[in-house]
Every structure is written in C-alpha cells, then in structure tokens.
Scaffold this motif. Structure first.
Motif, PDB file in Angstrom:
ATOM      1  N   ALA A 132     -47.366 -17.398 -41.231  1.00 25.52           N
ATOM      2  CA  ALA A 132     -48.791 -17.282 -41.559  1.00 25.52           C
ATOM      3  C   ALA A 132     -49.581 -18.391 -40.881  1.00 25.52           C
ATOM      4  O   ALA A 132     -50.660 -18.151 -40.328  1.00 25.52           O
ATOM      5  CB  ALA A 132     -48.996 -17.325 -43.073  1.00 25.52           C
ATOM      6  N   LYS A 133     -49.061 -19.604 -40.912  1.00 26.58           N
ATOM      7  CA  LYS A 133     -49.749 -20.722 -40.259  1.00 26.58           C
ATOM      8  C   LYS A 133     -49.867 -20.493 -38.755  1.00 26.58           C
ATOM      9  O   LYS A 133     -50.900 -20.790 -38.158  1.00 26.58           O
ATOM     10  CB  LYS A 133     -49.016 -22.031 -40.543  1.00 26.58           C
ATOM     11  CG  LYS A 133     -49.151 -22.494 -41.980  1.00 26.58           C
ATOM     12  CD  LYS A 133     -48.341 -23.750 -42.221  1.00 26.58           C
ATOM     13  CE  LYS A 133     -48.440 -24.223 -43.654  1.00 26.58           C
ATOM     14  NZ  LYS A 133     -47.613 -25.422 -43.892  1.00 26.58           N
ATOM     15  N   ASN A 140     -53.863 -20.601 -59.705  1.00 24.60           N
ATOM     16  CA  ASN A 140     -53.439 -19.297 -60.226  1.00 24.60           C
ATOM     17  C   ASN A 140     -52.333 -18.671 -59.382  1.00 24.60           C
ATOM     18  O   ASN A 140     -51.580 -17.831 -59.877  1.00 24.60           O
ATOM     19  CB  ASN A 140     -54.620 -18.336 -60.309  1.00 24.60           C
ATOM     20  CG  ASN A 140     -55.537 -18.667 -61.456  1.00 24.60           C
ATOM     21  OD1 ASN A 140     -55.118 -19.200 -62.478  1.00 24.60           O
ATOM     22  ND2 ASN A 140     -56.810 -18.375 -61.305  1.00 24.60           N
ATOM     23  N   LEU A 141     -52.255 -19.062 -58.120  1.00 25.40           N
ATOM     24  CA  LEU A 141     -51.236 -18.528 -57.218  1.00 25.40           C
ATOM     25  C   LEU A 141     -50.075 -19.507 -57.052  1.00 25.40           C
ATOM     26  O   LEU A 141     -49.355 -19.474 -56.060  1.00 25.40           O
ATOM     27  CB  LEU A 141     -51.850 -18.218 -55.856  1.00 25.40           C
ATOM     28  CG  LEU A 141     -52.914 -17.131 -55.823  1.00 25.40           C
ATOM     29  CD1 LEU A 141     -53.528 -17.028 -54.429  1.00 25.40           C
ATOM     30  CD2 LEU A 141     -52.340 -15.794 -56.255  1.00 25.40           C
ATOM     31  N   GLU A 142     -49.876 -20.343 -58.034  1.00 22.89           N
ATOM     32  CA  GLU A 142     -48.928 -21.447 -57.957  1.00 22.89           C
ATOM     33  C   GLU A 142     -47.538 -21.049 -57.452  1.00 22.89           C
ATOM     34  O   GLU A 142     -46.923 -21.763 -56.675  1.00 22.89           O
ATOM     35  CB  GLU A 142     -48.802 -22.109 -59.332  1.00 22.89           C
ATOM     36  CG  GLU A 142     -47.930 -23.318 -59.348  1.00 22.89           C
ATOM     37  CD  GLU A 142     -47.929 -23.990 -60.700  1.00 22.89           C
ATOM     38  OE1 GLU A 142     -46.996 -24.742 -60.942  1.00 22.89           O
ATOM     39  OE2 GLU A 142     -48.847 -23.758 -61.509  1.00 22.89           O
ATOM     40  N   SER A 143     -47.041 -19.905 -57.840  1.00 22.97           N
ATOM     41  CA  SER A 143     -45.697 -19.477 -57.430  1.00 22.97           C
ATOM     42  C   SER A 143     -45.747 -18.360 -56.394  1.00 22.97           C
ATOM     43  O   SER A 143     -44.807 -17.573 -56.288  1.00 22.97           O
ATOM     44  CB  SER A 143     -44.906 -19.012 -58.652  1.00 22.97           C
ATOM     45  OG  SER A 143     -44.757 -20.061 -59.574  1.00 22.97           O
ATOM     46  N   SER A 144     -46.809 -18.274 -55.636  1.00 18.72           N
ATOM     47  CA  SER A 144     -47.012 -17.174 -54.693  1.00 18.72           C
ATOM     48  C   SER A 144     -46.750 -17.613 -53.259  1.00 18.72           C
ATOM     49  O   SER A 144     -46.737 -18.804 -52.949  1.00 18.72           O
ATOM     50  CB  SER A 144     -48.439 -16.651 -54.813  1.00 18.72           C
ATOM     51  OG  SER A 144     -48.678 -16.228 -56.140  1.00 18.72           O
ATOM     52  N   VAL A 145     -46.576 -16.604 -52.385  1.00 20.47           N
ATOM     53  CA  VAL A 145     -46.291 -16.869 -50.979  1.00 20.47           C
ATOM     54  C   VAL A 145     -47.265 -16.074 -50.118  1.00 20.47           C
ATOM     55  O   VAL A 145     -47.366 -14.846 -50.247  1.00 20.47           O
ATOM     56  CB  VAL A 145     -44.843 -16.478 -50.622  1.00 20.47           C
ATOM     57  CG1 VAL A 145     -44.573 -16.705 -49.135  1.00 20.47           C
ATOM     58  CG2 VAL A 145     -43.843 -17.252 -51.477  1.00 20.47           C
ATOM     59  N   ASP A 204     -56.912  -6.351 -51.638  1.00 23.41           N
ATOM     60  CA  ASP A 204     -57.276  -7.282 -52.705  1.00 23.41           C
ATOM     61  C   ASP A 204     -57.621  -8.683 -52.218  1.00 23.41           C
ATOM     62  O   ASP A 204     -58.136  -9.495 -52.977  1.00 23.41           O
ATOM     63  CB  ASP A 204     -56.124  -7.387 -53.712  1.00 23.41           C
ATOM     64  CG  ASP A 204     -55.867  -6.079 -54.428  1.00 23.41           C
ATOM     65  OD1 ASP A 204     -56.841  -5.341 -54.688  1.00 23.41           O
ATOM     66  OD2 ASP A 204     -54.689  -5.779 -54.724  1.00 23.41           O
ATOM     67  N   PHE A 205     -57.304  -8.986 -50.961  1.00 21.05           N
ATOM     68  CA  PHE A 205     -57.571 -10.327 -50.434  1.00 21.05           C
ATOM     69  C   PHE A 205     -57.794 -10.238 -48.932  1.00 21.05           C
ATOM     70  O   PHE A 205     -57.489  -9.241 -48.293  1.00 21.05           O
ATOM     71  CB  PHE A 205     -56.406 -11.277 -50.733  1.00 21.05           C
ATOM     72  CG  PHE A 205     -55.184 -10.983 -49.904  1.00 21.05           C
ATOM     73  CD1 PHE A 205     -54.972 -11.635 -48.707  1.00 21.05           C
ATOM     74  CD2 PHE A 205     -54.255 -10.042 -50.317  1.00 21.05           C
ATOM     75  CE1 PHE A 205     -53.867 -11.354 -47.928  1.00 21.05           C
ATOM     76  CE2 PHE A 205     -53.141  -9.756 -49.549  1.00 21.05           C
ATOM     77  CZ  PHE A 205     -52.944 -10.411 -48.351  1.00 21.05           C
ATOM     78  N   GLY A 206     -58.307 -11.328 -48.388  1.00 23.33           N
ATOM     79  CA  GLY A 206     -58.504 -11.411 -46.947  1.00 23.33           C
ATOM     80  C   GLY A 206     -58.789 -12.846 -46.554  1.00 23.33           C
ATOM     81  O   GLY A 206     -58.817 -13.744 -47.391  1.00 23.33           O
ATOM     82  N   VAL A 207     -59.010 -13.045 -45.280  1.00 21.53           N
ATOM     83  CA  VAL A 207     -59.315 -14.369 -44.751  1.00 21.53           C
ATOM     84  C   VAL A 207     -60.736 -14.314 -44.199  1.00 21.53           C
ATOM     85  O   VAL A 207     -61.072 -13.432 -43.417  1.00 21.53           O
ATOM     86  CB  VAL A 207     -58.303 -14.778 -43.659  1.00 21.53           C
ATOM     87  CG1 VAL A 207     -58.686 -16.108 -43.049  1.00 21.53           C
ATOM     88  CG2 VAL A 207     -56.897 -14.841 -44.243  1.00 21.53           C
ATOM     89  N   VAL A 208     -61.575 -15.250 -44.645  1.00 22.25           N
ATOM     90  CA  VAL A 208     -62.971 -15.302 -44.238  1.00 22.25           C
ATOM     91  C   VAL A 208     -63.260 -16.671 -43.618  1.00 22.25           C
ATOM     92  O   VAL A 208     -62.495 -17.608 -43.793  1.00 22.25           O
ATOM     93  CB  VAL A 208     -63.923 -15.049 -45.434  1.00 22.25           C
ATOM     94  CG1 VAL A 208     -63.712 -13.670 -46.018  1.00 22.25           C
ATOM     95  CG2 VAL A 208     -63.759 -16.113 -46.511  1.00 22.25           C
ATOM     96  N   ALA A 223     -48.896  -5.134 -38.328  1.00 24.03           N
ATOM     97  CA  ALA A 223     -48.860  -6.565 -38.612  1.00 24.03           C
ATOM     98  C   ALA A 223     -50.003  -6.924 -39.548  1.00 24.03           C
ATOM     99  O   ALA A 223     -51.070  -6.321 -39.500  1.00 24.03           O
ATOM    100  CB  ALA A 223     -48.972  -7.355 -37.318  1.00 24.03           C
ATOM    101  N   GLY A 224     -49.763  -7.923 -40.381  1.00 30.28           N
ATOM    102  CA  GLY A 224     -50.824  -8.384 -41.259  1.00 30.28           C
ATOM    103  C   GLY A 224     -50.358  -9.444 -42.230  1.00 30.28           C
ATOM    104  O   GLY A 224     -49.160  -9.733 -42.348  1.00 30.28           O
ATOM    105  N   PHE A 225     -51.323 -10.027 -42.893  1.00 33.67           N
ATOM    106  CA  PHE A 225     -51.028 -11.035 -43.910  1.00 33.67           C
ATOM    107  C   PHE A 225     -50.589 -10.344 -45.191  1.00 33.67           C
ATOM    108  O   PHE A 225     -51.074  -9.266 -45.530  1.00 33.67           O
ATOM    109  CB  PHE A 225     -52.266 -11.900 -44.189  1.00 33.67           C
ATOM    110  CG  PHE A 225     -52.624 -12.811 -43.049  1.00 33.67           C
ATOM    111  CD1 PHE A 225     -51.870 -13.961 -42.812  1.00 33.67           C
ATOM    112  CD2 PHE A 225     -53.685 -12.529 -42.221  1.00 33.67           C
ATOM    113  CE1 PHE A 225     -52.190 -14.797 -41.753  1.00 33.67           C
ATOM    114  CE2 PHE A 225     -54.012 -13.363 -41.171  1.00 33.67           C
ATOM    115  CZ  PHE A 225     -53.263 -14.499 -40.929  1.00 33.67           C
ATOM    116  N   THR A 226     -49.664 -10.997 -45.890  1.00 32.74           N
ATOM    117  CA  THR A 226     -49.209 -10.508 -47.190  1.00 32.74           C
ATOM    118  C   THR A 226     -49.351 -11.627 -48.212  1.00 32.74           C
ATOM    119  O   THR A 226     -49.310 -12.813 -47.852  1.00 32.74           O
ATOM    120  CB  THR A 226     -47.752 -10.025 -47.153  1.00 32.74           C
ATOM    121  OG1 THR A 226     -46.900 -11.134 -46.836  1.00 32.74           O
ATOM    122  CG2 THR A 226     -47.556  -8.899 -46.159  1.00 32.74           C
TER     123      THR A 226
END
Length: 94
Positions: free
Chosen positions: A8-9, A72-77, A40-44, A87-90
C-alpha cells in the motif's frame, strides 16, 4: 495498531510521484460521508486538520488518517492488491 502494508505504501508513493501536491496537502484515508466514491472508503487529497496519524515510506508521508478513525481501525490492515480481477486498495477490518 492500524497497519499500512509495504504494498500500500508503495502504491501511495507511486500516486504521489505522479502528482505534485502543494505543501500541507496529503493523501488521506477517508470513509463516508467524507468519501463520496464507490465503496466504503477511499483515498482523498486533504489538508492537515490537526491530530492526524501519518504513515511514512522511505522518509515521505504517504498517508494521513484521522486519529479517531485510526483508533477504530486499531486491528485493521490497509493494503494494495493486484489480482486477476483488478488492482486496488483493500481495508481488512478485524
């Protein structure tokens, strides 16, 4: 802790390399209602509002996340995947 994978980086860095963001603007993880695109999400592109959690890659800030969202996303990836379906962000939330 909210994890942003190397894949992702790398992709965020590619986006930043392709654009020239003005000083004080960052790529930011956004959810609805701030995110108005598909899913539900994206990069702005956003200005710093204060308190954001910044994720760096090779010495450059590649992503900003609101502190409450990061908590809230403490244990998320947050990842970038390139599959046969595209291809895309997850965002894997645990």
């Amino acid at each position: 802790m909210f994890e942003v994978t190397v894949a992702a980086k790398d992709e965020l860095r590619n986006i930043l390399d392709a654009r020239s963001l003005p000083p004080g603007r960052y790529l930011k993880l956004a959810i609805k209602p701030e995110w108005t695109g598909a899913g539900d999400f994206g990069v702005v592109i956003e200005v710093e509002k204060g308190g954001e959690v910044f994720y760096e890659h090779e010495g450059q800030v590649v992503l900003a996340v609101d502190p409450g969202l990061a908590e809230n996303l403490e244990s998320s990836v947050f990842d970038f995947k390139d599959t046969s379906q595209g291809a895309g962000f997850t965002l894997d939330v645990y």
